[in-house]
Enzyme design. Structure first.
Site, PDB file in Angstrom:
ATOM      1  CB  SER A 145      -0.884   0.027   1.125  1.00 12.11           C
ATOM      2  OG  SER A 145      -1.390   1.123   1.456  1.00 12.11           O
ATOM      3  CE1 TYR A 158      -3.852  -1.930   4.897  1.00  4.98           C
ATOM      4  CE2 TYR A 158      -3.168   0.169   4.460  1.00  4.98           C
ATOM      5  CZ  TYR A 158      -3.481  -0.904   4.195  1.00  4.98           C
ATOM      6  OH  TYR A 158      -3.806  -1.013   2.670  1.00  4.98           O
TER       7      TYR A 158
HETATM    8  P1  NAP Z   1     -11.650  -5.496   0.438  1.00  5.31           P
HETATM    9  O1  NAP Z   1     -12.566  -5.012  -0.734  1.00  5.31           O
HETATM   10  O2  NAP Z   1     -12.054  -4.849   1.709  1.00  5.31           O
HETATM   11  O3  NAP Z   1     -11.584  -6.932   0.172  1.00  5.31           O
HETATM   12  C1  NAP Z   1     -10.564  -7.607   1.314  1.00  5.31           C
HETATM   13  C2  NAP Z   1     -10.573  -9.101   0.980  1.00  5.31           C
HETATM   14  O4  NAP Z   1      -9.635  -9.670   1.755  1.00  5.31           O
HETATM   15  C3  NAP Z   1     -11.823  -9.761   0.840  1.00  5.31           C
HETATM   16  O5  NAP Z   1     -11.922 -10.739  -0.213  1.00  5.31           O
HETATM   17  C4  NAP Z   1     -11.754 -10.221   2.309  1.00  5.31           C
HETATM   18  O6  NAP Z   1     -12.399 -11.526   2.105  1.00  5.31           O
HETATM   19  C5  NAP Z   1     -10.295 -10.676   2.106  1.00  5.31           C
HETATM   20  N1  NAP Z   1      -9.846 -11.001   3.814  1.00  5.31           N
HETATM   21  C6  NAP Z   1      -9.797 -10.329   4.680  1.00  5.31           C
HETATM   22  N2  NAP Z   1      -9.545 -10.754   5.744  1.00  5.31           N
HETATM   23  C7  NAP Z   1      -8.928 -11.960   5.388  1.00  5.31           C
HETATM   24  C8  NAP Z   1      -8.437 -13.220   6.002  1.00  5.31           C
HETATM   25  N3  NAP Z   1      -8.185 -13.252   7.215  1.00  5.31           N
HETATM   26  N4  NAP Z   1      -8.086 -14.311   5.258  1.00  5.31           N
HETATM   27  C9  NAP Z   1      -8.501 -14.408   4.165  1.00  5.31           C
HETATM   28  N5  NAP Z   1      -9.014 -13.155   3.264  1.00  5.31           N
HETATM   29  C10 NAP Z   1      -9.210 -12.227   4.141  1.00  5.31           C
HETATM   30  O7  NAP Z   1     -10.171  -4.964   0.027  1.00  5.31           O
HETATM   31  P2  NAP Z   1      -9.438  -4.231  -1.050  1.00  5.31           P
HETATM   32  O8  NAP Z   1      -9.723  -2.932  -0.837  1.00  5.31           O
HETATM   33  O9  NAP Z   1      -9.737  -5.092  -2.384  1.00  5.31           O
HETATM   34  O10 NAP Z   1      -8.109  -4.538  -0.495  1.00  5.31           O
HETATM   35  C11 NAP Z   1      -7.135  -5.532  -1.338  1.00  5.31           C
HETATM   36  C12 NAP Z   1      -5.872  -5.462  -0.840  1.00  5.31           C
HETATM   37  O11 NAP Z   1      -5.313  -4.163  -1.326  1.00  5.31           O
HETATM   38  C13 NAP Z   1      -5.463  -5.415   0.717  1.00  5.31           C
HETATM   39  O12 NAP Z   1      -4.285  -6.150   0.992  1.00  5.31           O
HETATM   40  C14 NAP Z   1      -5.526  -3.904   0.793  1.00  5.31           C
HETATM   41  O13 NAP Z   1      -4.592  -3.552   1.941  1.00  5.31           O
HETATM   42  C15 NAP Z   1      -4.666  -3.182  -0.545  1.00  5.31           C
HETATM   43  N6  NAP Z   1      -4.899  -1.830  -0.555  1.00  5.31           N
HETATM   44  C16 NAP Z   1      -6.187  -1.669  -1.045  1.00  5.31           C
HETATM   45  C17 NAP Z   1      -6.292  -0.233  -1.345  1.00  5.31           C
HETATM   46  C18 NAP Z   1      -7.720   0.595  -1.766  1.00  5.31           C
HETATM   47  O14 NAP Z   1      -7.473   1.589  -2.148  1.00  5.31           O
HETATM   48  N7  NAP Z   1      -8.882  -0.191  -1.566  1.00  5.31           N
HETATM   49  C19 NAP Z   1      -5.282   0.474  -1.270  1.00  5.31           C
HETATM   50  C20 NAP Z   1      -3.994   0.038  -0.879  1.00  5.31           C
HETATM   51  C21 NAP Z   1      -3.958  -1.114  -0.653  1.00  5.31           C
HETATM   52  P3  NAP Z   1     -13.690 -11.972   3.102  1.00  5.31           P
HETATM   53  O15 NAP Z   1     -14.672 -10.873   2.738  1.00  5.31           O
HETATM   54  O16 NAP Z   1     -14.095 -13.256   2.856  1.00  5.31           O
HETATM   55  O17 NAP Z   1     -13.533 -11.833   4.539  1.00  5.31           O
END
Ligand code: NAP
Length: 250
Positions: A145, A158
């Site tokens: 991130s 985080y």
């Molecule tokens: P999201 O929409 O909240 O989705 C998170 C995913 O992770 C879901 O599929 C969830 O599955 C899964 N997850 C959560 N806890 C888990 C666990 N203990 N074991 C297995 N799966 C788990 O997140 P996102 O925004 O797409 O983010 C995805 C990645 O990108 C993350 O690493 C996040 O830190 C990173 N990121 C995101 C952003 C952003 O702007 N969105 C920016 C920088 C980095 P369930 O729903 O089944 O629990």
């Protein structure tokens, strides 16, 4: 004509039930890769992703596991190995936040974020490496991130977990480089997902001032970078941290 130079390979994408992980799964499937769609609690959504891949003529598998739990990770990787023989491509995407100022941060909030974001990356990477080393081919993509690079108020846990992923990935890249296994990090900025949609207008307006391009990214922006890194075109790219953030990390 084949879909790509990695057609037929097997991928495991953690946290693939929604958001960025879903987009990554769909883009890997477009390359002709078989995709194991991992989720923790969102079963129906993970099944939807798997169905979307199959409806488009691809191969997919739904695998439940809390990536912070070693036993569950081991069982998940065994399941993929049983189905497809190996995991050629691992995308450590599962991630959570549990924000709060450090002075008030609970032990639970600290350990849970570290457990999923960092320990999960460690458990999953270690579990797939043996086969990758044996077959002398592999791709590990870790999702970091911009917050792991710049820091952010209220996100010490985080930010620390995501910064640690950079050191982890660079070290692992060195360990496995001669085995034709690449390890890279993609660091998204603010991407239009549920988490970002839930921010208040005031928060969104403030964040926007940090982004040179002046808009949030799409999940496909991140997926496109992952899709490049897994192909043979990126075979000489390893140990890198690649930002997909509209210029935010500059
Ligand atoms: P999201 O929409 O909240 O989705 C998170 C995913 O992770 C879901 O599929 C969830 O599955 C899964 N997850 C959560 N806890 C888990 C666990 N203990 N074991 C297995 N799966 C788990 O997140 P996102 O925004 O797409 O983010 C995805 C990645 O990108 C993350 O690493 C996040 O830190 C990173 N990121 C995101 C952003 C952003 O702007 N969105 C920016 C920088 C980095 P369930 O729903 O089944 O629990």
């Amino acid at each position: 004509m084949s879909k790509s130079d990695i057609e037929g390979k097997a991928a495991l994408v953690t946290g693939a039930s929604k958001g960025i992980g879903k987009a990554i799964s769909l883009s890997l499937a477009e390359l002709g890769v078989k995709v194991a769609v991992n989720y923790n609690s969102s079963k129906a959504q993970a099944e939807e992703v798997a169905k979307e891949i199959q409806d488009a003529g691809g191969e997919s598998l739904v695998v439940q596991a809390d990536v912070s739990n070693l036993e569950q990770v081991t069982a998940m990787v065994d399941k993929v190995n049983d189905a497809w023989g190996q995991v050629d491509i691992l995308v450590n995407n599962a991630g959570i936040i549990s924000d709060g100022l450090l002075m008030r941060m609970s032990d639970e909030a600290w350990h849970r974020v570290m457990g999923v974001n960092l320990n999960g990356t460690f458990y999953c990477s270690r579990a797939v490496l043996r086969t990758m080393v044996r077959q002398r081919w592999g791709r590990i993509i870790n999702i970091g991130s911009v917050v792991g690079i710049r820091g952010n108020m209220g996100q010490t846990n985080y930010s620390a977990s995501k910064a640690a992923i950079l050191g982890f990935s660079k070290s692992l890249a060195k360990e496995v480089a001669t085995r034709n296994i690449t390890v890279n990090v993609v660091t998204p900025g603010y991407i239009s997902t549920e988490t970002v949609a839930n921010l208040t207008k005031v928060q969104k307006d403030r964040i926007m001032t940090w982004i040179p391009q002046g808009h949030f990214g799409e999940t496909e922006d991140v997926a496109n970078m992952v899709a490049y890194l897994v192909t043979e075109k990126a075979s000489y790219v390893t140990g890198q941290v690649i930002s997909v953030d509209g210029g935010m990390a500059i």
